[in-house]
Design an enzyme around this catalytic site. Structure first.
Site, PDB file in Angstrom:
ATOM      1  N   PRO A  88       1.036  -1.154   0.313  1.00 59.79           N
ATOM      2  CA  PRO A  88      -0.557  -0.384   0.080  1.00 59.79           C
ATOM      3  C   PRO A  88       1.279   1.287   0.190  1.00 59.79           C
ATOM      4  O   PRO A  88       2.241   1.380   0.904  1.00 59.79           O
ATOM      5  CB  PRO A  88      -0.654  -0.085   1.036  1.00 59.79           C
ATOM      6  N   CYS A  89       0.407   2.021  -0.867  1.00 63.89           N
ATOM      7  CA  CYS A  89       1.152   3.929  -1.082  1.00 63.89           C
ATOM      8  C   CYS A  89       0.404   4.600  -0.099  1.00 63.89           C
ATOM      9  O   CYS A  89       1.162   5.844  -0.713  1.00 63.89           O
ATOM     10  CB  CYS A  89       2.104   3.203  -2.281  1.00 63.89           C
ATOM     11  N   GLN A  90      -0.421   5.034   0.155  1.00 65.57           N
ATOM     12  CA  GLN A  90      -0.818   5.671   0.490  1.00 65.57           C
ATOM     13  C   GLN A  90       0.042   6.856   1.608  1.00 65.57           C
ATOM     14  O   GLN A  90      -0.329   8.159   0.747  1.00 65.57           O
ATOM     15  CB  GLN A  90      -1.794   5.686   1.326  1.00 65.57           C
ATOM     16  N   SER A  93       1.797   8.128  -1.480  1.00 64.06           N
ATOM     17  CA  SER A  93       1.478   9.186  -2.625  1.00 64.06           C
ATOM     18  C   SER A  93       1.909  10.481  -3.009  1.00 64.06           C
ATOM     19  O   SER A  93       1.169  11.207  -1.244  1.00 64.06           O
ATOM     20  CB  SER A  93       0.360   8.826  -2.765  1.00 64.06           C
ATOM     21  N   GLN A 162       5.686   0.282  -7.071  1.00 62.24           N
ATOM     22  CA  GLN A 162       5.403   1.224  -5.630  1.00 62.24           C
ATOM     23  C   GLN A 162       5.128   2.926  -6.578  1.00 62.24           C
ATOM     24  O   GLN A 162       5.873   2.701  -8.461  1.00 62.24           O
ATOM     25  CB  GLN A 162       6.302   1.492  -5.133  1.00 62.24           C
TER      26      GLN A 162
END
Length: 462
Positions: A88-90, A93, A162
């Site tokens: 997960p890259c939240q 980002s 990613q």
């Protein structure tokens, strides 16, 4: 190219349960890529909605937290030759708050600490001070170390992707994978423990998905690695795939307040050489028309149209970006329903359906999106066509694409197969982490489509 049937194992080494282990598997972008490369795959995914899509699509799945599986249930993790994942890259980002970007230095330091202490108790303590999702970018390395120290041995191939901000982390990964810092304990003939170096060939870079046939502009930091084995001598050095399509060059234009004025008489064509032209929204949607018609939410987009982005450009939220029908889509996110399709006169058209959004991500038009939060599922996924290029480069496989790059899936698997996969993903002795939305109809909206009748019954996007 279709897949209503269960995957069958056809690895050259029968000691593996599957070819590919996909961490943070989502609805199955990398699994779809693996299937069309002739590989078997299994995914670990926490979100029940994404799991339901996977079960309906016939994709083997473990509904669980990746970290919990490593710490508490590693004996249940299938043995594979490929480790893949897009954590997960939240927090990394640009669209997020940037907690991960601020912690990049800390994360890269923790990589060195994990090499010294594979159990990582001190690392876990330090991660408590970071966004909980930031430490997940370390999980692929922790799975590799777990495999080595559990006696299984290292994965032969590693494929990671990613957002571009994570390039610095992949740089640190490359250093330890290629530098011999990882050790594999073994007993010598005298019973003494020896630590052999584990080394990989590594290549990593920021790639653009439209340069690989995806009808969408999207940048991804990608790392591929191949184990250096004294008994194997590959003919070709490991390298990321060469672009097959032209890069899309954005021509910015100031808004005059009237979206229709930004629609030109003719769109600028790409300058091609040995590469193919980038794929446009119209080309992709037209190629998948038969599958989209079967989704019950097909919309005719035969005429010219343009799309007004939900996001501003140049730092001005009012200066919305514009893409034309014969250009690639904007990056598909969980907010794609906020993008506004218009005709040449500026009249609003129907928003993109979930199946159309999937096609713009390069999923088959008949892929069986299920459960809630379908827009997030689509936006969070790895574009399968891009995944085919990257997985193929890591394993030395040359992807074969049909005319028009239209992959056909075949809709949902039958109810018995779906139920069997769900039972395997959530066996009775294990409580599902978040529950499953099966037996619940998908939310009906202009951007959501139901599973096909007659078939089996995350947070901001990457």
């Amino acid at each position: 190219m279709s897949n209503p049937e269960p995957q069958t194992h056809d690895s050259e080494d029968r000691s593996f349960d599957y070819d590919v282990l996909d961490l943070f598997a989502g609805p199955g972008g990398l699994d779809v890529a693996a299937h069309f490369l002739g590989l078997t795959s299994v995914g670990i995914e926490l979100d029940g909605n994404a799991c339901e899509t996977r079960y309906r699509a016939g994709l083997p799945t473990i509904h669980a937290d990746v970290t919990v599986m490593r710490k508490e249930r590693y004996d249940e993790v299938p043995h594979t030759r490929v480790l893949a994942g897009g954590p997960p890259c939240q927090s990394f980002s640009i669209a997020g708050k940037g907690a991960g970007r601020e912690a990049l230095d800390t994360v890269t330091e923790l990589i060195d600490e994990l090499i010294e202490d594979p159990e990582g108790q001190l690392v876990d303590k330090k991660l408590e001070d970071l966004d909980a999702r930031t430490g997940l970018v370390l999980e692929p390395l922790r799975y590799l170390l777990k495999a080595i120290n559990s006696g299984r041995g290292p994965y032969r191939y590693i494929v990671l992707e990613q957002v571009p901000a994570v390039y610095a982390v992949w740089d640190a990964y490359a250093r330890v994978l290629a530098g011999g810092a990882i050790k594999r304990p073994r007993l010598d003939s005298s019973g003494q423990v020896q630590n052999d170096e584990v080394r990989y060939e590594v290549d990593y870079e920021v790639l653009r998905t439209e340069e690989y046939g995806v009808p969408q502009t999207r940048k991804r930091a990608v790392l591929v690695a191949r184990l250096i084995d004294g008994e194997q001598h590959p003919d070709e050095p490991l390298k990321l795939p060469d672009p097959t399509h032209d890069r899309f060059i954005t021509l910015r234009q100031k808004s005059t307040g009237n979206d229709a004025t930004l629609f030109p008489v003719e769109s600028k064509e790409p300058e091609t050489n040995s590469k193919k032209p980038w794929r446009s929204m119209h080309t992709a949607l037209f190629a998948a028309k038969k599958e989209l018609d079967a989704s019950h939410h097909s919309i005719s987009r035969d005429s010219k149209f343009y799309v007004v982005s939900n996001y501003g450009s140049g730092g001005d939220p009012k200066n919305r970006g514009i893409r034309h029908w014969d250009q690639p889509s904007f990056t598909v996110t969980g907010k794609i329903s906020r993008n506004r399709p218009m005709n040449a006169s500026g009249k609003p058209l129907s928003r993109f359906t979930i199946h159309e959004a999937g096609v713009l991500q390069s999923f088959p038009g008949d892929f069986p999106w299920c459960g809630k939060d379908q827009a997030q599922q689509v936006g969070n996924a790895v574009p399968p066509v891009f995944g085919m290029h990257v997985l193929g480069a890591a394993l030395g496989l040359a992807p074969s694409f049909p005319d028009g790059l239209n992959l056909e899936w075949g809709g949902s698997v039958d109810a018995l197969r779906s139920a069997d996969l769900r039972l395997g993903g959530c066996p009775p002795e294990r409580a599902c982490p978040t529950g499953h939305p099966y037996d619940q109809p998908a939310e009906d909206s202009s951007t959501t489509s139901r599973p096909r009748t007659g078939a089996s019954a995350k947070s901001p996007s990457k």
